[in-house]
Enzyme design. Structure first.
Site, mmCIF file in Angstrom:
data_model
loop_
_atom_site.group_PDB
_atom_site.id
_atom_site.type_symbol
_atom_site.label_atom_id
_atom_site.label_comp_id
_atom_site.label_asym_id
_atom_site.label_seq_id
_atom_site.Cartn_x
_atom_site.Cartn_y
_atom_site.Cartn_z
ATOM 1 N N GLY A 150 40.260 57.796 78.977
ATOM 2 C CA GLY A 150 40.214 56.457 79.542
ATOM 3 C C GLY A 150 38.998 56.233 80.405
ATOM 4 C CB CYS A 151 38.651 56.047 84.058
ATOM 5 S SG CYS A 151 39.913 54.765 84.260
#
Length: 212
Positions: A150-151
């Site tokens: 994700g990030c």
């Protein structure tokens, strides 16, 4: 296609290395309580990931390398959450004031280190990170944090797009399952940055010789 054939296929197509630059910063992405509290739906079992990142934090501080932290913070009505918040079942854990948004035990930013609060996956999107790195003369951003799929990935892609060298430290990034973790490490290493070991990164930091 076998795993061996896939590795060779990607090596033939994407097998270049960028290498470390001359002036790095360390970013610690979204190391917050939500990923360490088993009662939270975001719990990812990434305790060893944080331990690795803290060793890198110590090495960066000793080398006078900037350390930057990110967290995710929404206002109490999530008005600034947009489609990212709308898509997720878990981002309510980051509403302003939630204990899940606190730093986990062992992680304490110093008063002269930068904390960037973001609303989306990338540490660059909608923040001052790119301008800050440019003003400091930074050419390399060492990635640690959660989650890999994700990030970390979103930040890596934007890091590359903004012209900085993305370095992703394998032991210092984590995810809730090894499959997306390994798949995204493989893809980032192939297309956007260099996935390296903690030991290699600490050696690089120790050899910088930067002056205050």
């Amino acid at each position: 296609m076998s795993d061996q054939d896939l590795s060779q296929n990607y090596k033939d197509a994407f097998g270049k290395r960028i290498g470390f630059g001359k002036r790095p910063a360390l970013i610690m992405i979204d190391f917050v309580e939500a990923y360490f509290d088993p009662s939270c739906a975001l719990y990812a079992g990434v305790e060893e990931t944080l331990v690795s990142a803290l060793r890198l934090q110590a090495a960066a501080r000793a080398a006078n390398v900037p350390v930057i932290y990110t967290n995710v913070v929404y206002n109490k009505t999530a008005l600034n959450g947009g489609r990212f918040y709308q898509k997720s079942r878990t981002l309510h854990n980051f509403l302003e004031g939630s204990p899940m948004g606190a730093w986990p035990k062992g992680l304490v930013p110093s008063e002269d280190e930068l904390v960037i609060s973001k609303q989306y996956a990338s540490a660059f999107f909608g923040t001052s990170l790119a301008s800050t790195l440019t003003s400091l003369g930074i050419d390399t951003l060492i990635h640690t944090g959660v989650s890999t799929s994700g990030c970390i990935r979103a930040t890596c892609v934007d890091c590359n797009s903004y012209g900085f060298i993305p370095i992703i430290v394998r032991q210092a990034v984590g995810d809730r399952h090894p499959a997306p973790h390994e798949a995204n490490l493989f893809d980032m290493d192939a297309k956007y940055g260099d996935v390296v070991s903690e030991t290699e990164t600490i050696t690089y930091l120790q050899n910088l010789g930067l002056n205050p």
